[in-house]
Design an enzyme around this catalytic site. Structure first.
Site, PDB file in Angstrom:
ATOM      1  N   ASN A 189     -60.150  26.173  34.181  1.00 38.78           N
ATOM      2  CA  ASN A 189     -60.319  25.611  32.836  1.00 38.78           C
ATOM      3  C   ASN A 189     -61.316  26.404  31.997  1.00 38.78           C
ATOM      4  O   ASN A 189     -61.068  26.687  30.825  1.00 38.78           O
ATOM      5  CB  ASN A 189     -60.743  24.144  32.926  1.00 38.78           C
ATOM      6  CG  ASN A 189     -59.690  23.295  33.606  1.00 38.78           C
ATOM      7  OD1 ASN A 189     -58.568  23.768  33.833  1.00 38.78           O
ATOM      8  ND2 ASN A 189     -60.035  22.063  33.949  1.00 38.78           N
TER       9      ASN A 189
ATOM     10  N   THR B 248     -47.273  35.342 -16.794  1.00 41.68           N
ATOM     11  CA  THR B 248     -47.621  33.983 -16.369  1.00 41.68           C
ATOM     12  C   THR B 248     -46.292  33.229 -16.415  1.00 41.68           C
ATOM     13  O   THR B 248     -45.452  33.507 -17.282  1.00 41.68           O
ATOM     14  CB  THR B 248     -48.665  33.301 -17.301  1.00 41.68           C
ATOM     15  OG1 THR B 248     -48.088  33.154 -18.595  1.00 41.68           O
ATOM     16  CG2 THR B 248     -49.949  34.120 -17.403  1.00 41.68           C
ATOM     17  N   HIS B 249     -46.097  32.344 -15.486  1.00 43.46           N
ATOM     18  CA  HIS B 249     -44.806  31.625 -15.357  1.00 43.46           C
ATOM     19  C   HIS B 249     -43.638  32.597 -15.200  1.00 43.46           C
ATOM     20  O   HIS B 249     -42.507  32.275 -15.575  1.00 43.46           O
ATOM     21  CB  HIS B 249     -44.533  30.730 -16.576  1.00 43.46           C
ATOM     22  CG  HIS B 249     -45.714  29.929 -17.011  1.00 43.46           C
ATOM     23  ND1 HIS B 249     -45.979  28.671 -16.523  1.00 43.46           N
ATOM     24  CD2 HIS B 249     -46.719  30.229 -17.866  1.00 43.46           C
ATOM     25  CE1 HIS B 249     -47.095  28.215 -17.078  1.00 43.46           C
ATOM     26  NE2 HIS B 249     -47.572  29.144 -17.892  1.00 43.46           N
TER      27      HIS B 249
ATOM     28  N   SER C  24     -26.551  48.429   3.177  1.00 44.81           N
ATOM     29  CA  SER C  24     -25.674  47.297   3.441  1.00 44.81           C
ATOM     30  C   SER C  24     -24.498  47.781   4.291  1.00 44.81           C
ATOM     31  O   SER C  24     -24.080  48.926   4.193  1.00 44.81           O
ATOM     32  CB  SER C  24     -25.167  46.738   2.108  1.00 44.81           C
ATOM     33  OG  SER C  24     -23.929  46.090   2.303  1.00 44.81           O
TER      34      SER C  24
ATOM     35  N   LYS D  91     -25.841  49.881  -2.029  1.00 50.79           N
ATOM     36  CA  LYS D  91     -27.051  49.064  -1.927  1.00 50.79           C
ATOM     37  C   LYS D  91     -28.198  49.701  -1.177  1.00 50.79           C
ATOM     38  O   LYS D  91     -28.027  50.489  -0.262  1.00 50.79           O
ATOM     39  CB  LYS D  91     -26.721  47.712  -1.277  1.00 50.79           C
ATOM     40  CG  LYS D  91     -25.888  46.853  -2.192  1.00 50.79           C
ATOM     41  CD  LYS D  91     -25.991  45.414  -1.832  1.00 50.79           C
ATOM     42  CE  LYS D  91     -27.352  44.856  -2.187  1.00 50.79           C
ATOM     43  NZ  LYS D  91     -27.504  43.519  -1.641  1.00 50.79           N
TER      44      LYS D  91
ATOM     45  N   ASN E 232     -31.663  47.949   0.317  1.00 54.13           N
ATOM     46  CA  ASN E 232     -32.262  46.621   0.411  1.00 54.13           C
ATOM     47  C   ASN E 232     -33.735  46.654   0.799  1.00 54.13           C
ATOM     48  O   ASN E 232     -34.139  47.445   1.648  1.00 54.13           O
ATOM     49  CB  ASN E 232     -31.498  45.784   1.445  1.00 54.13           C
ATOM     50  CG  ASN E 232     -30.074  45.506   1.004  1.00 54.13           C
ATOM     51  OD1 ASN E 232     -29.804  45.410  -0.190  1.00 54.13           O
ATOM     52  ND2 ASN E 232     -29.173  45.397   1.961  1.00 54.13           N
TER      53      ASN E 232
ATOM     54  N   GLU F 223     -38.933  41.581   2.604  1.00 61.22           N
ATOM     55  CA  GLU F 223     -38.243  40.305   2.876  1.00 61.22           C
ATOM     56  C   GLU F 223     -38.626  39.756   4.243  1.00 61.22           C
ATOM     57  O   GLU F 223     -38.843  38.557   4.424  1.00 61.22           O
ATOM     58  CB  GLU F 223     -36.730  40.501   2.792  1.00 61.22           C
ATOM     59  CG  GLU F 223     -36.235  40.660   1.373  1.00 61.22           C
ATOM     60  CD  GLU F 223     -34.748  40.967   1.304  1.00 61.22           C
ATOM     61  OE1 GLU F 223     -34.072  40.378   0.457  1.00 61.22           O
ATOM     62  OE2 GLU F 223     -34.251  41.797   2.089  1.00 61.22           O
TER      63      GLU F 223
ATOM     64  N   TYR G 161     -60.058  19.090  29.712  1.00 65.83           N
ATOM     65  CA  TYR G 161     -58.867  19.941  29.753  1.00 65.83           C
ATOM     66  C   TYR G 161     -57.607  19.102  29.937  1.00 65.83           C
ATOM     67  O   TYR G 161     -57.584  18.125  30.684  1.00 65.83           O
ATOM     68  CB  TYR G 161     -58.966  20.966  30.901  1.00 65.83           C
ATOM     69  CG  TYR G 161     -57.708  21.819  30.991  1.00 65.83           C
ATOM     70  CD1 TYR G 161     -57.571  22.947  30.198  1.00 65.83           C
ATOM     71  CD2 TYR G 161     -56.651  21.460  31.817  1.00 65.83           C
ATOM     72  CE1 TYR G 161     -56.400  23.709  30.243  1.00 65.83           C
ATOM     73  CE2 TYR G 161     -55.479  22.216  31.870  1.00 65.83           C
ATOM     74  CZ  TYR G 161     -55.363  23.334  31.075  1.00 65.83           C
ATOM     75  OH  TYR G 161     -54.210  24.077  31.110  1.00 65.83           O
TER      76      TYR G 161
ATOM     77  N   GLN H 180     -52.059  24.745  27.527  1.00 67.12           N
ATOM     78  CA  GLN H 180     -51.302  25.938  27.905  1.00 67.12           C
ATOM     79  C   GLN H 180     -50.400  26.402  26.748  1.00 67.12           C
ATOM     80  O   GLN H 180     -50.058  27.576  26.652  1.00 67.12           O
ATOM     81  CB  GLN H 180     -50.461  25.641  29.154  1.00 67.12           C
ATOM     82  CG  GLN H 180     -49.703  26.838  29.693  1.00 67.12           C
ATOM     83  CD  GLN H 180     -49.254  26.619  31.134  1.00 67.12           C
ATOM     84  OE1 GLN H 180     -50.073  26.615  32.040  1.00 67.12           O
ATOM     85  NE2 GLN H 180     -47.968  26.417  31.331  1.00 67.12           N
TER      86      GLN H 180
ATOM     87  N   LYS I  99     -51.194  29.422  23.962  1.00 64.86           N
ATOM     88  CA  LYS I  99     -51.113  30.876  24.131  1.00 64.86           C
ATOM     89  C   LYS I  99     -49.978  31.528  23.372  1.00 64.86           C
ATOM     90  O   LYS I  99     -50.195  32.457  22.586  1.00 64.86           O
ATOM     91  CB  LYS I  99     -51.028  31.226  25.620  1.00 64.86           C
ATOM     92  CG  LYS I  99     -52.384  31.176  26.243  1.00 64.86           C
ATOM     93  CD  LYS I  99     -52.365  31.002  27.720  1.00 64.86           C
ATOM     94  CE  LYS I  99     -53.510  30.114  28.111  1.00 64.86           C
ATOM     95  NZ  LYS I  99     -53.351  28.701  27.711  1.00 64.86           N
TER      96      LYS I  99
HETATM   97  N1  ARG Z   1     -52.321  28.177  32.767  1.00 63.20           N
HETATM   98  C1  ARG Z   1     -53.308  27.235  32.380  1.00 63.20           C
HETATM   99  C2  ARG Z   1     -53.454  27.210  30.866  1.00 63.20           C
HETATM  100  O1  ARG Z   1     -52.966  28.080  30.263  1.00 63.20           O
HETATM  101  C3  ARG Z   1     -54.624  27.594  32.996  1.00 63.20           C
HETATM  102  C4  ARG Z   1     -55.525  26.453  33.176  1.00 63.20           C
HETATM  103  C5  ARG Z   1     -54.979  25.517  34.206  1.00 63.20           C
HETATM  104  N2  ARG Z   1     -55.876  24.464  34.504  1.00 63.20           N
HETATM  105  C6  ARG Z   1     -55.490  23.377  35.127  1.00 63.20           C
HETATM  106  N3  ARG Z   1     -56.381  22.480  35.328  1.00 63.20           N
HETATM  107  N4  ARG Z   1     -54.239  23.186  35.461  1.00 63.20           N
HETATM  108  O2  ARG Z   1     -54.052  26.323  30.288  1.00 63.20           O
END
Ligand code: ARG
Length: 470
Positions: free
Chosen positions: A118, A163-164, A285, A291, A293, A298, A325, A330, A333
């Site tokens: 954690n 403007t606008h 295109s 064309k 583009n 975009e 925690y 998780q 990430k």
């Molecule tokens: N893979 C977990 C995460 O990204 C790591 C931490 C896991 N901790 C736990 N108490 N299961 O959060």
């Protein structure tokens, strides 16, 4: 038992379990598929932790040396493409620990003393984001420099100001481009500010409550370049504010990129024709051979959706979580990784677009600013300078514009006699005041588009960005 192979499971924690994970649940639970991104930081954090354990007398110093050598070996194997954890490793933290045990035997099992995944994952994520922030800052400056170069090349080019999205008053093109340099500077400042709160160490908070092992949190924090340590272990392992703050700052950066992208798309349209896209940054295109583009701007505009979405996702993911925690974390990430990679890609693409992806068309810009009523305010200002009250002057010019529109004329097409019928104070010098270049030059108030003001800003930004013309 070594590797925890009792029962059906092979996971590091599986000794307590009778049966192995259902394969679908194993897949569902695992984060190794994406948190392998944190490998370098996981190794760095573990090396600092191992050294600290030795310094505190928790393990012997030759054990710490072995651990560090093993961790560096994993780094080398990963670089050579020979460290390929699988689903059974669950996450990057377990993958490294297992590999270390495989390499070193029993000593490898000492690494996880006095910490938990954690605080470990929190440490890794902060180290990782700090590195990305340190890459983003010069990247933003590079983009500012690209804009500055165009601005320096177009210090006397005019462009309609809107403007606008209605023609309002002509402005100096450099002034327009420098507006984005200013926005980006605020982005840099915001990200620098986020960095301050990213850079705190949760390491040693352990699972949630601290540890009885006599560790020294400050020494790992220092070794890893953190500014300090979280004061509260519960907060340490459950704080993800920095992911939200970062995504919010990145969202604003994306807003700025997207607004410029939108302008480039508009400028490149046939209706407008203010820029030509170069072949290096435009696409064709599949059907319409004529064309060209603007895919790059975009895509930048389109990619805002995922960045803003991640910000919302993170807020929603965190809002109901009790201390400390929770596995929900998780989910931070992939969101964070995608915000970082999308933002960096968009910055890179926009920098190339501004550097070599477009060329302004002075002929079209000149024609545009000379063919509208965007100098109308200047007639009013002209009268004001001749003691006509502004509101009265405004009404007079309104009447002139109406008359011109009905005859298909521009202000400069009216004869002096006709002008004088609208107001006797009007002299022949009005025509000079009406010329777009003069209209721009006259706006000398601080922060205005007058050429002298723009020159001041160009000089200031050239100095700030360390830009020297070759
Ligand atoms: N893979 C977990 C995460 O990204 C790591 C931490 C896991 N901790 C736990 N108490 N299961 O959060």
């Amino acid at each position: 038992m070594a590797g925890g192979v009792t029962g059906g499971g092979s996971a590091t924690w599986s000794d307590r379990f009778e049966q192995g994970l259902h394969p679908a649940i194993e897949r569902f639970n695992a984060s190794i598929g994406f948190d392998i991104t944190l490998l370098q930081e996981d190794l760095d954090g573990s090396i600092a932790h191992a050294r600290m354990l030795a310094n505190c007398g928790v393990i012997a110093s030759d054990e710490a040396e072995l651990l560090c050598t093993g961790l560096e070996q994993i780094r080398a194997e990963a670089e050579a493409g020979r460290f390929q954890p699988g689903l059974e490793d669950e996450d990057v933290h377990f993958a490294v620990e297992r590999k270390l045990i495989a390499l070193l035997g029993p000593v490898g099992k000492k690494l996880h003393t006095g910490r938990s995944r954690n605080d470990q994952v929190g440490t890794d994520l902060r180290l990782w984001l700090r590195r990305r922030l340190d890459e983003l800052d010069p990247q933003i400056q590079g983009f500012q420099t690209a804009l500055l170069k165009q601005a320096r090349d177009h210090r006397s080019t005019l462009i309609p100001g809107y403007t606008h999205l209605q023609r309002a008053q002509p402005v100096c093109l450099a002034h327009h481009l420098l507006a984005y340099v200013e926005m980006l500077e605020r982005d840099r400042q915001r990200l620098q500010d986020v960095r301050k709160r990213v850079n705190w160490s949760p390491l040693g908070a352990a699972a949630l409550a601290g540890t009885p092992v006599p560790i020294d949190r400050r020494s790992t924090a220092q070794a890893l370049g953190f500014d300090g340590i979280y004061a509260n272990s519960l907060d340490a392992v459950s704080d993800r504010d920095f992911t939200v703050e970062f995504s919010a700052a990145a969202s604003l950066l994306m807003v700025h990129l997207s607004r410029l992208a939108e302008e480039v798309i508009f400028w490149a349209s046939e209706e407008c024709g203010f820029v030509r896209l170069t072949d290096r940054c435009a696409t064709g295109s599949s059907l319409m051979p004529q064309k060209k583009n603007p895919d790059v701007p975009e895509l930048v505009r389109g990619k805002c959706g995922r960045v803003f979405g991640h910000l919302q996702g993170l807020l929603t993911m965190i809002k109901g979580l009790p201390l400390a925690y929770n596995k929900d974390f998780q989910e931070d990430k992939e969101a964070l990784f995608d915000v970082v990679s999308t933002t960096k890609q968009c910055l890179e693409a926009m920098t190339i677009l501004i550097e070599e992806g477009l060329s302004f068309r002075p002929d079209r810009l000149e024609a545009a600013v000379g063919s509208d009523f965007s100098n109308a305010t200047d007639v009013a200002d002209y009268l004001v300078a001749r003691q006509v009250p502004f509101r009265e002057a405004y009404q007079i010019v309104g009447a002139v514009v109406k008359q011109c529109l009905s005859e298909g004329l521009l202000l400069r097409d009216l004869s002096l006699e006709r002008w004088q019928q609208f107001h006797p104070a009007i002299e022949v010098d009005l025509y000079e005041a009406l010329a777009p270049r003069q209209v721009v030059a006259a706006r000398t108030s601080e922060g205005g588009t007058g050429f002298t003001r723009v020159e001041e800003q160009l000089a200031l930004w050239s100095e700030r960005l360390g830009f020297t013309a070759q």
